[in-house]
Design a protein around this motif. Structure first.
Motif, PDB file in Angstrom:
ATOM      1  N   VAL A 248       0.724  -1.023   0.000  1.00 59.29           N
ATOM      2  CA  VAL A 248      -0.192  -0.071  -0.173  1.00 59.29           C
ATOM      3  C   VAL A 248       0.611   1.274  -0.512  1.00 59.29           C
ATOM      4  N   SER A 249       1.852   1.194   0.520  1.00 59.64           N
ATOM      5  CA  SER A 249       3.120   2.498   0.662  1.00 59.64           C
ATOM      6  C   SER A 249       3.608   2.672  -0.583  1.00 59.64           C
ATOM      7  N   THR A 250       4.021   1.776  -1.293  1.00 59.59           N
ATOM      8  CA  THR A 250       4.620   1.499  -2.085  1.00 59.59           C
ATOM      9  C   THR A 250       3.708   2.370  -2.937  1.00 59.59           C
ATOM     10  N   ILE A 251       2.734   2.005  -3.503  1.00 54.49           N
ATOM     11  CA  ILE A 251       1.440   2.344  -4.562  1.00 54.49           C
ATOM     12  C   ILE A 251       1.313   4.320  -4.036  1.00 54.49           C
ATOM     13  N   ARG A 252       1.226   4.450  -2.490  1.00 51.86           N
ATOM     14  CA  ARG A 252       0.728   5.637  -2.396  1.00 51.86           C
ATOM     15  C   ARG A 252       1.972   6.934  -2.221  1.00 51.86           C
ATOM     16  N   GLN A 253       3.122   6.540  -2.429  1.00 58.70           N
ATOM     17  CA  GLN A 253       4.345   7.087  -2.411  1.00 58.70           C
ATOM     18  C   GLN A 253       4.570   7.816  -3.620  1.00 58.70           C
ATOM     19  N   PRO A 254       3.878   7.708  -4.692  1.00 60.57           N
ATOM     20  CA  PRO A 254       4.199   8.480  -5.954  1.00 60.57           C
ATOM     21  C   PRO A 254       3.350  10.514  -4.828  1.00 60.57           C
ATOM     22  N   ILE A 255       2.295  10.510  -3.905  1.00 59.22           N
ATOM     23  CA  ILE A 255       1.750  11.607  -3.643  1.00 59.22           C
ATOM     24  C   ILE A 255       2.585  12.554  -2.541  1.00 59.22           C
ATOM     25  N   GLU A 256       3.959  11.754  -2.172  1.00 57.00           N
ATOM     26  CA  GLU A 256       4.548  12.563  -1.422  1.00 57.00           C
ATOM     27  C   GLU A 256       5.720  13.319  -2.428  1.00 57.00           C
ATOM     28  N   SER A 257       5.875  12.785  -3.422  1.00 51.45           N
ATOM     29  CA  SER A 257       6.924  13.209  -4.434  1.00 51.45           C
ATOM     30  C   SER A 257       5.999  13.984  -5.393  1.00 51.45           C
ATOM     31  N   PHE A 258       4.532  14.083  -5.630  1.00 50.27           N
ATOM     32  CA  PHE A 258       4.151  15.549  -5.638  1.00 50.27           C
ATOM     33  C   PHE A 258       4.025  16.388  -4.904  1.00 50.27           C
ATOM     34  N   PHE A 259       3.680  16.052  -3.652  1.00 53.30           N
ATOM     35  CA  PHE A 259       3.967  17.586  -2.880  1.00 53.30           C
ATOM     36  C   PHE A 259       5.551  17.585  -2.629  1.00 53.30           C
ATOM     37  N   ASN A 260       6.554  17.133  -3.003  1.00 53.71           N
ATOM     38  CA  ASN A 260       7.983  17.544  -2.934  1.00 53.71           C
ATOM     39  C   ASN A 260       8.000  18.949  -4.096  1.00 53.71           C
ATOM     40  N   TRP A 261       7.505  17.659  -5.632  1.00 53.86           N
ATOM     41  CA  TRP A 261       7.470  18.552  -6.517  1.00 53.86           C
ATOM     42  C   TRP A 261       6.875  20.085  -6.666  1.00 53.86           C
ATOM     43  N   ILE A 262       5.556  20.045  -5.699  1.00 50.15           N
ATOM     44  CA  ILE A 262       4.963  21.289  -5.494  1.00 50.15           C
ATOM     45  C   ILE A 262       6.098  22.069  -5.282  1.00 50.15           C
ATOM     46  N   GLN A 263       6.584  22.148  -3.822  1.00 51.39           N
ATOM     47  CA  GLN A 263       7.669  22.352  -3.239  1.00 51.39           C
ATOM     48  C   GLN A 263       8.872  23.278  -3.595  1.00 51.39           C
ATOM     49  N   GLU A 264       9.157  21.865  -4.693  1.00 52.37           N
ATOM     50  CA  GLU A 264       9.986  22.405  -4.666  1.00 52.37           C
ATOM     51  C   GLU A 264      10.389  23.550  -6.069  1.00 52.37           C
ATOM     52  N   LYS A 265       8.971  23.717  -6.966  1.00 53.50           N
ATOM     53  CA  LYS A 265       8.486  24.160  -7.812  1.00 53.50           C
ATOM     54  C   LYS A 265       7.912  25.657  -7.840  1.00 53.50           C
ATOM     55  N   THR A 266       8.057  25.873  -6.626  1.00 48.01           N
ATOM     56  CA  THR A 266       6.645  26.889  -6.104  1.00 48.01           C
ATOM     57  C   THR A 266       6.991  27.377  -5.175  1.00 48.01           C
ATOM     58  N   LYS A 267       7.461  26.630  -3.726  1.00 46.27           N
ATOM     59  CA  LYS A 267       7.938  26.726  -2.319  1.00 46.27           C
ATOM     60  C   LYS A 267       6.579  27.336  -2.040  1.00 46.27           C
ATOM     61  N   ILE A 268       5.625  26.395  -2.035  1.00 43.70           N
ATOM     62  CA  ILE A 268       4.189  27.283  -1.768  1.00 43.70           C
ATOM     63  C   ILE A 268       4.130  26.347  -0.118  1.00 43.70           C
ATOM     64  N   GLN A 269       4.703  26.328   0.770  1.00 45.85           N
ATOM     65  CA  GLN A 269       4.965  25.826   2.099  1.00 45.85           C
ATOM     66  C   GLN A 269       5.415  26.831   2.451  1.00 45.85           C
ATOM     67  N   ILE A 270       6.193  28.079   2.200  1.00 45.84           N
ATOM     68  CA  ILE A 270       6.919  28.982   2.710  1.00 45.84           C
ATOM     69  C   ILE A 270       5.969  30.312   2.924  1.00 45.84           C
ATOM     70  N   ALA A 271       4.995  30.034   3.327  1.00 46.29           N
ATOM     71  CA  ALA A 271       4.279  31.393   3.516  1.00 46.29           C
ATOM     72  C   ALA A 271       4.589  33.312   4.756  1.00 46.29           C
ATOM     73  N   SER A 272       5.584  32.867   4.912  1.00 45.10           N
ATOM     74  CA  SER A 272       5.408  33.562   6.306  1.00 45.10           C
ATOM     75  C   SER A 272       6.017  35.044   5.853  1.00 45.10           C
ATOM     76  N   LYS A 273       5.732  35.475   4.293  1.00 46.35           N
ATOM     77  CA  LYS A 273       5.762  36.641   3.976  1.00 46.35           C
ATOM     78  C   LYS A 273       4.191  37.152   4.054  1.00 46.35           C
ATOM     79  N   VAL A 274       3.345  36.494   4.226  1.00 47.70           N
ATOM     80  CA  VAL A 274       1.402  36.526   3.937  1.00 47.70           C
ATOM     81  C   VAL A 274       1.329  37.576   4.500  1.00 47.70           C
ATOM     82  N   ARG A 275       0.796  38.363   3.707  1.00 47.98           N
ATOM     83  CA  ARG A 275       0.207  39.302   5.315  1.00 47.98           C
ATOM     84  C   ARG A 275      -1.912  39.269   6.196  1.00 47.98           C
ATOM     85  N   SER A 276      -2.432  38.898   4.807  1.00 48.10           N
ATOM     86  CA  SER A 276      -3.241  39.264   5.058  1.00 48.10           C
ATOM     87  C   SER A 276      -3.837  37.499   4.752  1.00 48.10           C
TER      88      SER A 276
END
Length: 298
Positions: A248-276
């Motif tokens: 099950v974990s092997t089949i699920r693993q690509p979702i982790e790759s998907f989130f890591n890819w989004i973070q690498e491309k867009t830095k979506i997890q870092i919202a410390s400069k957002v003010r509203s």
């Protein structure tokens, strides 16, 4: 493809979407508010173009990049303050554009529809600081994967599994960071119609499995140890349970790759400069739109 061609292609796509759907979701403050000013279509294009092709992930970096290299393409670019305010007024447009972009994906008829899901944190500030941004949406939680206490929100995603490719998102939602994953996805999973859904241990729930079984769906999660079961019985089933959980974990693993890819491309997890709150939602939805368009090889 050269960047000017990419920019023109993206702008054409945005204009078509805006004319057909997005314009009804944009905030209007006066009937002639955009005369002689930069258009909503241009603002949407700037954010997505800078994220997708120029690796600029903050509004300030995008604004300065356009000023330095693409100003002749956007001669009506306003001051940075107005640029930021106008973008924040496009929250609903980015949200709808995300839905429209996800609907463009078509799974081949010969493919078995399998969903994999998980969540990822978007961090507005450390748990040691006093949180001020979007208090009605962001709150405090703990991310076991990162071993981190934080203030922020969570992005929940259900993606179509694709062999040798990143899974494509079909359902995406945002909740406070403290919202339990299973509580958030339960209403969606109960009405989902696919062959199987692979999730982690947080979604182990007998009632949910039975409900999905009634819809001819299979919920598969790693085996969770049952409380009150003897050590001898746990050891008896351990080999089979470990093999199943690994599969099950092997089949699920690509979702982790998907989130890591989004973070690498867009830095979506870092919202410390957002003010509203609107700025936080633009930060999330716009970057998700850019990610989906990149998956569509736009």
């Amino acid at each position: 493809m050269q960047k000017p061609i990419k920019l023109i292609t993206l702008y054409t796509h945005i204009c078509e979407s805006y004319k057909n759907e997005l314009q009804w979701e944009v905030k209007r403050f006066s009937p002639n508010g955009n005369i002689g000013q930069i258009t909503d279509e241009e603002l949407l294009t700037i954010y997505l173009f800078c994220t997708m092709y120029e690796q600029k992930t903050t509004k300030r970096a995008m604004y300065e990049h356009i000023i330095d290299y693409w100003h002749s393409w956007f001669p009506a670019l306003p001051s940075y303050k107005n640029f930021s305010v106008r973008l924040n007024n496009l929250v609903e447009a980015f949200q709808l554009l995300l839905s429209l972009s996800m609907e463009e994906f078509e799974l081949s008829a010969d493919k078995i529809p399998i969903l994999i899901g998980d969540s990822m944190p978007v961090i507005t500030c450390s748990h040691k600081r006093r949180a001020r941004v979007a208090p009605d949406l962001a709150d405090k939680s703990y991310c076991a994967t990162k071993n981190l206490h934080y203030f922020g929100v969570k992005i929940h995603a259900l993606n179509l599994h694709r062999k040798t490719q990143l899974p494509f998102p079909v359902k995406i939602g945002i909740t406070p960071a403290s919202a339990p994953d299973i509580t958030t996805l339960r209403p969606v999973l109960e009405v989902t119609h696919v062959q199987a859904v692979f999730l982690d241990k947080a979604y182990c729930d007998k009632n949910l499995k039975l409900k999905m079984k009634q819809n001819e769906n299979e919920l598969l999660t790693p085996i969770k140890k049952m409380k009150g079961v003897s050590a001898a019985l746990n050891q008896f089933d351990k080999a089979a349970n470990d093999l199943f959980s690994t599969a099950v974990s092997t089949i699920r693993q690509p979702i982790e790759s998907f989130f890591n890819w989004i973070q690498e491309k867009t830095k979506i997890q870092i919202a410390s400069k957002v003010r509203s709150k609107s700025g936080l939602l633009v930060h999330i939805y716009a970057k998700l739109v850019a990610s989906v368009l990149m998956l569509l090889q736009f």
